[in-house]
Design a protein around this motif. Structure first.
Motif, PDB file in Angstrom:
ATOM      1  N   THR A  29       0.787  -1.234   0.000  1.00 57.05           N
ATOM      2  CA  THR A  29       0.000   0.000   0.000  1.00 57.05           C
ATOM      3  C   THR A  29       0.816   1.280   0.000  1.00 57.05           C
ATOM      4  N   LEU A  30       2.095   1.223   0.422  1.00 56.34           N
ATOM      5  CA  LEU A  30       2.886   2.453   0.558  1.00 56.34           C
ATOM      6  C   LEU A  30       2.989   3.268  -0.725  1.00 56.34           C
ATOM      7  N   PRO A  31       3.228   2.652  -1.901  1.00 56.69           N
ATOM      8  CA  PRO A  31       3.320   3.472  -3.122  1.00 56.69           C
ATOM      9  C   PRO A  31       2.082   4.333  -3.365  1.00 56.69           C
ATOM     10  N   ARG A  32       0.898   3.763  -3.162  1.00 54.14           N
ATOM     11  CA  ARG A  32      -0.332   4.542  -3.351  1.00 54.14           C
ATOM     12  C   ARG A  32      -0.440   5.652  -2.321  1.00 54.14           C
ATOM     13  N   MET A  33      -0.196   5.336  -1.061  1.00 53.11           N
ATOM     14  CA  MET A  33      -0.295   6.326   0.003  1.00 53.11           C
ATOM     15  C   MET A  33       0.693   7.463  -0.210  1.00 53.11           C
ATOM     16  N   ALA A  34       1.924   7.110  -0.600  1.00 48.76           N
ATOM     17  CA  ALA A  34       2.955   8.126  -0.819  1.00 48.76           C
ATOM     18  C   ALA A  34       2.612   9.005  -2.009  1.00 48.76           C
ATOM     19  N   ALA A  35       2.099   8.391  -3.071  1.00 55.06           N
ATOM     20  CA  ALA A  35       1.742   9.150  -4.275  1.00 55.06           C
ATOM     21  C   ALA A  35       0.639  10.154  -3.985  1.00 55.06           C
ATOM     22  N   ASN A  36      -0.346   9.749  -3.203  1.00 49.93           N
ATOM     23  CA  ASN A  36      -1.454  10.642  -2.877  1.00 49.93           C
ATOM     24  C   ASN A  36      -1.047  11.747  -1.909  1.00 49.93           C
ATOM     25  N   GLU A  37      -0.113  11.449  -1.025  1.00 52.98           N
ATOM     26  CA  GLU A  37       0.288  12.453  -0.038  1.00 52.98           C
ATOM     27  C   GLU A  37       1.297  13.446  -0.607  1.00 52.98           C
ATOM     28  N   GLY A  39       2.472  13.531  -3.993  1.00 51.94           N
ATOM     29  CA  GLY A  39       1.958  14.005  -5.273  1.00 51.94           C
ATOM     30  C   GLY A  39       2.985  14.267  -6.341  1.00 51.94           C
ATOM     31  N   THR A  40       4.267  14.029  -6.069  1.00 49.99           N
ATOM     32  CA  THR A  40       5.327  14.238  -7.064  1.00 49.99           C
ATOM     33  C   THR A  40       6.223  13.008  -7.101  1.00 49.99           C
ATOM     34  N   PRO A  41       7.051  12.864  -8.139  1.00 52.18           N
ATOM     35  CA  PRO A  41       7.969  11.720  -8.203  1.00 52.18           C
ATOM     36  C   PRO A  41       9.056  11.736  -7.140  1.00 52.18           C
ATOM     37  N   ASP A  42       9.079  12.766  -6.316  1.00 54.69           N
ATOM     38  CA  ASP A  42      10.124  12.883  -5.292  1.00 54.69           C
ATOM     39  C   ASP A  42       9.790  12.114  -4.020  1.00 54.69           C
ATOM     40  N   VAL A  43       8.862  11.183  -4.109  1.00 59.42           N
ATOM     41  CA  VAL A  43       8.456  10.434  -2.915  1.00 59.42           C
ATOM     42  C   VAL A  43       9.620   9.683  -2.284  1.00 59.42           C
ATOM     43  N   TRP A  44      10.597   9.294  -3.099  1.00 63.50           N
ATOM     44  CA  TRP A  44      11.743   8.559  -2.555  1.00 63.50           C
ATOM     45  C   TRP A  44      12.557   9.436  -1.600  1.00 63.50           C
ATOM     46  N   MET A  45      12.619  10.733  -1.875  1.00 65.05           N
ATOM     47  CA  MET A  45      13.301  11.654  -0.960  1.00 65.05           C
ATOM     48  C   MET A  45      12.530  11.772   0.354  1.00 65.05           C
ATOM     49  N   LEU A 175      10.329   9.301 -12.949  1.00 64.30           N
ATOM     50  CA  LEU A 175      10.889   9.833 -11.707  1.00 64.30           C
ATOM     51  C   LEU A 175      11.352  11.281 -11.864  1.00 64.30           C
ATOM     52  N   ARG A 176      11.050  11.854 -12.991  1.00 65.42           N
ATOM     53  CA  ARG A 176      11.406  13.254 -13.251  1.00 65.42           C
ATOM     54  C   ARG A 176      10.140  14.108 -13.340  1.00 65.42           C
ATOM     55  N   PRO A 177      10.303  15.429 -13.114  1.00 73.06           N
ATOM     56  CA  PRO A 177      11.525  16.155 -12.763  1.00 73.06           C
ATOM     57  C   PRO A 177      11.842  16.030 -11.270  1.00 73.06           C
ATOM     58  N   ILE A 238       6.814   3.320  -9.138  1.00 75.15           N
ATOM     59  CA  ILE A 238       6.598   4.605  -9.801  1.00 75.15           C
ATOM     60  C   ILE A 238       7.292   4.632 -11.157  1.00 75.15           C
ATOM     61  N   GLY A 239       8.487   4.053 -11.229  1.00 73.09           N
ATOM     62  CA  GLY A 239       9.215   4.020 -12.496  1.00 73.09           C
ATOM     63  C   GLY A 239       8.488   3.236 -13.567  1.00 73.09           C
ATOM     64  N   ALA A 240       7.697   2.259 -13.159  1.00 75.18           N
ATOM     65  CA  ALA A 240       6.966   1.438 -14.131  1.00 75.18           C
ATOM     66  C   ALA A 240       5.566   1.966 -14.414  1.00 75.18           C
ATOM     67  N   LEU A 241       4.880   2.466 -13.383  1.00 75.44           N
ATOM     68  CA  LEU A 241       3.471   2.828 -13.532  1.00 75.44           C
ATOM     69  C   LEU A 241       3.205   4.328 -13.492  1.00 75.44           C
ATOM     70  N   SER A 242       4.179   5.119 -13.108  1.00 78.13           N
ATOM     71  CA  SER A 242       4.110   6.575 -12.982  1.00 78.13           C
ATOM     72  C   SER A 242       3.378   6.986 -11.705  1.00 78.13           C
ATOM     73  N   ILE A 243       3.672   8.202 -11.259  1.00 78.81           N
ATOM     74  CA  ILE A 243       3.101   8.688 -10.007  1.00 78.81           C
ATOM     75  C   ILE A 243       1.588   8.840 -10.108  1.00 78.81           C
ATOM     76  N   ASP A 244       1.095   9.288 -11.255  1.00 83.51           N
ATOM     77  CA  ASP A 244      -0.355   9.454 -11.422  1.00 83.51           C
ATOM     78  C   ASP A 244      -1.057   8.117 -11.629  1.00 83.51           C
ATOM     79  N   GLY A 245      -0.333   7.148 -12.194  1.00 88.57           N
ATOM     80  CA  GLY A 245      -0.943   5.859 -12.496  1.00 88.57           C
ATOM     81  C   GLY A 245      -1.212   4.997 -11.282  1.00 88.57           C
ATOM     82  N   ILE A 246      -0.573   5.303 -10.135  1.00 87.48           N
ATOM     83  CA  ILE A 246      -0.735   4.442  -8.960  1.00 87.48           C
ATOM     84  C   ILE A 246      -1.642   5.051  -7.894  1.00 87.48           C
ATOM     85  N   LYS A 247      -2.089   6.294  -8.108  1.00 87.41           N
ATOM     86  CA  LYS A 247      -2.865   6.980  -7.071  1.00 87.41           C
ATOM     87  C   LYS A 247      -4.186   6.289  -6.764  1.00 87.41           C
TER      88      LYS A 247
END
Length: 362
Positions: A29-37, A39-45, A175-177, A238-247
């Protein structure tokens, strides 16, 4: 504390227990939760920053434990704030572990029913898992640690394989920008900080360690390994599905694995292998919670632990059937995470302060 009754664990086993306890539902569940919170590809930071939260909590807990060696939190809390308040805090923590067990067993049953054993009644799955867990926890903390040692390398191997297989779907542009919306989003770390919690069990298990002086090393590795695995999971999903694709995906990690295509391997259900290992992983998580809840009642009331183990079994079963759907189950998971932050982040700080004021008591 009669350690012979519960067993002892090495620092390595304690580390693996923390890792296994942390790596549970968050993988799905973390990828979805992180993407929604974020909202950018910088979730890894944001994840890297969030890892500092459990480290800070653990430092306080270890410092508190050091003042009362060879005793669990259930035993020494009364020495700090008095018998009745100590009993109340101990019961709240016990309730937390009971609720965590309920959430873990129900989530495990839901995922297994959806992806592995379709049309199998949730009730049957929960009964089987709980009886297996009871069989394990009756053996004490040593038995749980040994099973965790078997499952841990399988977990690591599985995630390495999944990461390598996801390279075929990985797109760096997803994962950009980097810092495209500035630095502010990476400090939205609540969901990730809560997902990486797991160090709280050191509050109890440090008393069972054969070498308690290595608690800091145990905590460091116990936070580092899950952080690396979560980081790897975030990047590959995120690299495979994109940040918007997993929300809007309930379990993005499973969707990613279902996207793998390797016809030459004559194998299609890659998600089945992953979920089998994940099922074993979350089984150790719920067993740890189950044991710590039983231990709490045993030590708080100074009674034998086994009657509490058997007594909690029907309670956990009945309450695990309460959530009517995944939405309610997710709400329960969020509540547990928020309570954990308060219970294991703030309460130990207050008790440590009171302990310093009152002086060292052993």
């Amino acid at each position: 504390m009669r350690k012979s009754q519960h067993g002892m664990i090495t620092p390595t086993q304690a580390t693996i227990l923390i890792i296994n306890y942390t790596l549970s539902v968050g993988i799905l569940t973390l990828p979805r939760m992180a993407a929604n919170e974020v909202g950018t590809p910088d979730v890894w930071m944001a994840l890297l920053i969030s890892s500092l939260v459990p480290l800070a909590m653990a430092f306080v807990i270890i410092t508190l434990n050091k003042r009362y060696p060879n005793q669990t939190f259930y035993q020494y809390s009364g020495l700090i704030v008095g018998k009745f308040l100590g009993l109340f805090i101990g019961l709240v923590i016990t309730l937390f572990f009971i609720t965590d067990t309920i959430f873990a067993v129900r989530m495990m049953a839901e995922v297994v029913e959806i992806y592995l054993l379709e049309e199998t009644p949730i009730t049957i799955l929960i009964v089987i898992v709980l009886w297996l867990s009871l069989y394990l926890v009756v053996g004490g903390i040593t038995s749980i640690a040994r099973v965790s040692q078997i499952i841990f390398p399988l977990t690591i191997l599985t995630f390495v394989v999944v990461a390598l297989m996801s390279l075929g779907l990985f797109e760096l542009n997803h994962l950009r920008p980097v810092l495209g919306e500035g630095i502010r989003p990476i400090f939205k770390i609540k969901s990730m900080a809560l997902s990486t919690l797991g160090v709280e069990i050191i509050l109890i298990i440090q008393a069972f360690m054969t070498d308690q002086h290595k608690a800091k090393k145990v905590i460091f590795l116990g936070v580092l390994v899950p952080t690396v695995i979560y980081l790897l999971t975030l990047v590959m999903v995120i690299g495979a599905l994109s940040i918007d694709g997993i929300k809007n995906l309930t379990f993005p990690t499973v969707i990613l694995i279902q996207s793998f295509e390797f016809p030459e391997l004559f194998f299609e259900r890659y998600d089945s292998v992953f979920l089998i290992i994940w099922t074993m992983q979350i089984f150790t998580t719920l067993s740890i919670s189950f044991y710590l809840a039983s231990l709490g009642l045993s030590q708080l009331f100074n009674k034998d632990i086994k009657p509490f183990m058997y007594g909690l079994l029907p309670i956990i079963f009945i309450l695990s059937m309460a959530p009517k759907n995944l939405y309610q189950l997710s709400w329960l998971g969020d509540m547990i995470a928020n309570v954990a932050f308060v219970l294991f982040g703030i309460v130990p700080c207050l008790l440590l302060l009171i302990s310093f004021i009152r002086g060292k008591v052993q």
